[in-house]
Design an enzyme around this catalytic site. Structure first.
Site, mmCIF file in Angstrom:
data_model
loop_
_atom_site.group_PDB
_atom_site.id
_atom_site.type_symbol
_atom_site.label_atom_id
_atom_site.label_comp_id
_atom_site.label_asym_id
_atom_site.label_seq_id
_atom_site.Cartn_x
_atom_site.Cartn_y
_atom_site.Cartn_z
ATOM 1 N N VAL A 26 23.982 -32.015 -14.959
ATOM 2 C CA VAL A 26 23.944 -32.895 -16.597
ATOM 3 C C VAL A 26 24.783 -31.759 -18.475
ATOM 4 O O VAL A 26 25.088 -31.995 -18.792
ATOM 5 C CB VAL A 26 22.879 -33.519 -17.188
ATOM 6 C CG1 VAL A 26 22.882 -34.260 -18.771
ATOM 7 C CG2 VAL A 26 22.943 -35.166 -16.198
ATOM 8 N N THR A 27 22.763 -30.707 -17.774
ATOM 9 C CA THR A 27 23.245 -29.577 -19.052
ATOM 10 C C THR A 27 24.274 -28.935 -19.031
ATOM 11 O O THR A 27 24.562 -28.949 -20.074
ATOM 12 C CB THR A 27 21.453 -28.789 -18.528
ATOM 13 O OG1 THR A 27 20.810 -30.046 -18.895
ATOM 14 C CG2 THR A 27 21.464 -27.768 -20.189
ATOM 15 N N GLY A 107 12.588 -49.681 -12.830
ATOM 16 C CA GLY A 107 11.948 -50.176 -14.321
ATOM 17 C C GLY A 107 12.762 -48.599 -15.735
ATOM 18 O O GLY A 107 12.915 -48.889 -16.262
ATOM 19 N N ASP A 131 13.036 -44.909 -3.823
ATOM 20 C CA ASP A 131 13.302 -45.712 -2.991
ATOM 21 C C ASP A 131 14.625 -45.907 -2.691
ATOM 22 O O ASP A 131 14.956 -47.649 -1.754
ATOM 23 C CB ASP A 131 12.496 -46.216 -3.523
ATOM 24 C CG ASP A 131 11.509 -46.783 -4.359
ATOM 25 O OD1 ASP A 131 10.601 -45.540 -3.463
ATOM 26 O OD2 ASP A 131 10.985 -46.835 -5.315
ATOM 27 N N ARG A 166 -1.662 -43.787 21.683
ATOM 28 C CA ARG A 166 -2.643 -44.558 20.945
ATOM 29 C C ARG A 166 -0.891 -44.741 20.259
ATOM 30 O O ARG A 166 -0.193 -44.529 20.310
ATOM 31 C CB ARG A 166 -3.144 -43.494 19.739
ATOM 32 C CG ARG A 166 -4.273 -43.371 19.877
ATOM 33 C CD ARG A 166 -5.036 -42.394 18.856
ATOM 34 N NE ARG A 166 -6.873 -42.262 19.563
ATOM 35 C CZ ARG A 166 -7.405 -41.026 18.954
ATOM 36 N NH1 ARG A 166 -6.691 -39.860 18.196
ATOM 37 N NH2 ARG A 166 -8.542 -41.027 19.388
ATOM 38 N N GLY A 174 7.974 -47.116 -0.563
ATOM 39 C CA GLY A 174 9.431 -47.633 -0.866
ATOM 40 C C GLY A 174 9.877 -48.477 -1.880
ATOM 41 O O GLY A 174 10.794 -49.045 -2.535
ATOM 42 N N LYS A 217 5.599 -47.471 27.805
ATOM 43 C CA LYS A 217 5.270 -45.783 27.139
ATOM 44 C C LYS A 217 4.147 -45.871 26.949
ATOM 45 O O LYS A 217 3.290 -47.231 26.452
ATOM 46 C CB LYS A 217 5.969 -46.616 25.212
ATOM 47 C CG LYS A 217 7.387 -46.055 24.996
ATOM 48 C CD LYS A 217 8.226 -45.985 24.118
ATOM 49 C CE LYS A 217 9.308 -45.873 24.257
ATOM 50 N NZ LYS A 217 9.943 -45.452 23.159
ATOM 51 N N GLN A 258 5.879 -37.457 0.285
ATOM 52 C CA GLN A 258 6.981 -38.242 0.680
ATOM 53 C C GLN A 258 7.966 -38.345 -0.779
ATOM 54 O O GLN A 258 9.481 -38.174 -0.289
ATOM 55 C CB GLN A 258 6.695 -39.929 0.568
ATOM 56 C CG GLN A 258 6.825 -40.152 2.169
ATOM 57 C CD GLN A 258 6.291 -41.118 1.828
ATOM 58 O OE1 GLN A 258 7.735 -42.536 2.791
ATOM 59 N NE2 GLN A 258 4.878 -41.903 1.615
HETATM 60 O O1 F6P Z 1 9.769 -45.358 -7.348
HETATM 61 C C1 F6P Z 1 8.776 -44.730 -6.566
HETATM 62 C C2 F6P Z 1 7.689 -44.172 -6.184
HETATM 63 O O2 F6P Z 1 7.064 -43.159 -5.541
HETATM 64 C C3 F6P Z 1 7.930 -46.452 -4.859
HETATM 65 O O3 F6P Z 1 8.195 -46.108 -3.290
HETATM 66 C C4 F6P Z 1 5.731 -46.160 -5.175
HETATM 67 O O4 F6P Z 1 5.339 -47.178 -4.771
HETATM 68 C C5 F6P Z 1 5.519 -45.556 -6.698
HETATM 69 O O5 F6P Z 1 6.433 -44.908 -7.491
HETATM 70 C C6 F6P Z 1 4.434 -45.051 -6.946
HETATM 71 O O6 F6P Z 1 3.714 -44.818 -8.069
HETATM 72 P P1 F6P Z 1 2.579 -43.578 -8.470
HETATM 73 O O7 F6P Z 1 3.176 -42.874 -8.749
HETATM 74 O O8 F6P Z 1 2.921 -44.195 -9.872
HETATM 75 O O9 F6P Z 1 1.893 -43.989 -8.047
#
Ligand code: F6P
Length: 326
Positions: A26-27, A107, A131, A166, A174, A217, A258
């Site tokens: 973008v920059t 959001g 997500d 196990r 997500g 398995k 993640q």
């Molecule tokens: O929206 C990204 C995310 O990593 C979601 O997968 C997870 O539910 C949420 O953010 C966790 O948010 P925080 O880091 O504010 O706990």
């Protein structure tokens, strides 16, 4: 709408690998096209509290490979209020920012829509979230990297699951969408995925047990999408211990790891293409749209549609997990 001279950029909500590649794109695309760029720190918080400074081409040097976001990020309560958004608008005026590029998830883009409507501001959004839960795009920035992180982790868990014979419940993020769990399950060869889009967890667990995942398995890995309502992987493991004590169940919650790490080539390319397109979109006069990718083509989707997305997971993907784990 007045001519755009200065573009503000911010990252908001949960960070995602590839956000830095997007900030860079973008920059540089903005400066290349003759715009002035202002970096806004900590998402909408920085807009409300005036944490804003000019960016030049060097401000984004050496970041394409870095996870996280050099602009920092936040979930800003103040911006959900009328007063907070007024302060944000006043700071935009103070710095003569005419347009915004917002990189974030559901959001963040919902906030962008409200702000754009209230103050008639030109805003373009980039889908930045692991997500993959936004409409108008086949993939979000960060999703591919997070999937790869999940696969790497599950490969390791499989070693110990096999050795100890196990059952492992591996919980992935997500935000009530099952993309990471489902595609993570396919990519790691997991025995099942338990996702919010399908029947209840109880049915899915019963189905799993009735299929007798230990028949052919001696170990199994089930990817579980986080679900605060049902307790996710912990809740399932508790139930298995109670109702099926013959299974030696264990839980691994992958959590925030993640969200970290160097973005994959796919995420860097996606972020770079989308970031450059955000500037093209503003030049073209596009307003209040999110840049997405559909069948390899960059497309625009109004914020209202992008954020109203009810995840429709590919039913064949669910079948594939079942079929390939016999
Ligand atoms: O929206 C990204 C995310 O990593 C979601 O997968 C997870 O539910 C949420 O953010 C966790 O948010 P925080 O880091 O504010 O706990």
């Amino acid at each position: 709408m007045a001519t755009i001279k200065t573009i503000g950029i911010l990252t908001s909500g949960g960070d995602a690998p590839g956000m830095n590649a997007a900030i860079r794109a973008v920059t540089r695309a903005a400066i290349y096209n003759g715009f002035r760029v202002m970096g806004i720190k900590r998402g909408y918080y920085g807009l409300v509290y005036n944490e804003i400074g000019e960016f030049d081409t060097k401000s984004v040097s050496n970041i394409i490979q870095q996870g996280g976001t050099i602009l920092k990020t936040a979930r800003c309560k103040e911006f959900t209020t009328v007063e907070g958004r007024r302060a944000a608008y006043e700071n935009m005026c103070r710095h003569q920012i005419d347009a915004l590029v917002v990189i974030g998830g559901d959001g963040s883009l919902s906030g962008a829509r409200i702000f754009a409507e209230e103050y008639n501001i030109a805003i373009v959004g980039l889908p930045g979230t692991i997500d993959n839960d936004l409409g108008g795009t086949d993939s979000t920035i960060g999703y591919d990297t997070a999937l790869n992180t999940i696969v790497e982790a599950v490969d390791k868990i499989r070693d110990t699951a096999t050795s100890h014979e196990r059952l492992f419940f591996v919980e992935v993020m997500g935000h009530m969408a099952g993309y990471l769990a489902l595609n993570g399950a396919i990519a790691s060869g997991a025995e099942a995925a338990i996702i919010p889009e399908m029947e209840t967890e109880i049915d899915q667990l019963a189905d799993l047990v009735s299929r007798g995942f230990r028949k052919s398995k001696n170990s199994a890995i089930v990817l579980v999408a986080e679900n605060p309502e049902t307790g996710g992987a912990m809740g399932l493991a508790e139930r298995v211990r109670r109702e099926f004590p013959e299974y030696d169940a264990r839980v691994t919650i992958l959590g925030h790891l993640q969200r970290g790490g160097s973005p994959t080539a796919a995420d860097r390319i996606l972020a770079s293409r989308m970031g450059a397109q955000a500037i093209t979109a503003l030049i073209e006069g596009q307003r209040n749209v999110m840049i997405g990718i559909r069948n390899g083509e960059l497309v625009y989707t109004p914020f209202a549609q992008a954020t109203k997305h009810k995840c429709k997971l590919d039913a064949t993907a669910i079948e594939i997990v079942k079929m390939l784990s016999i």
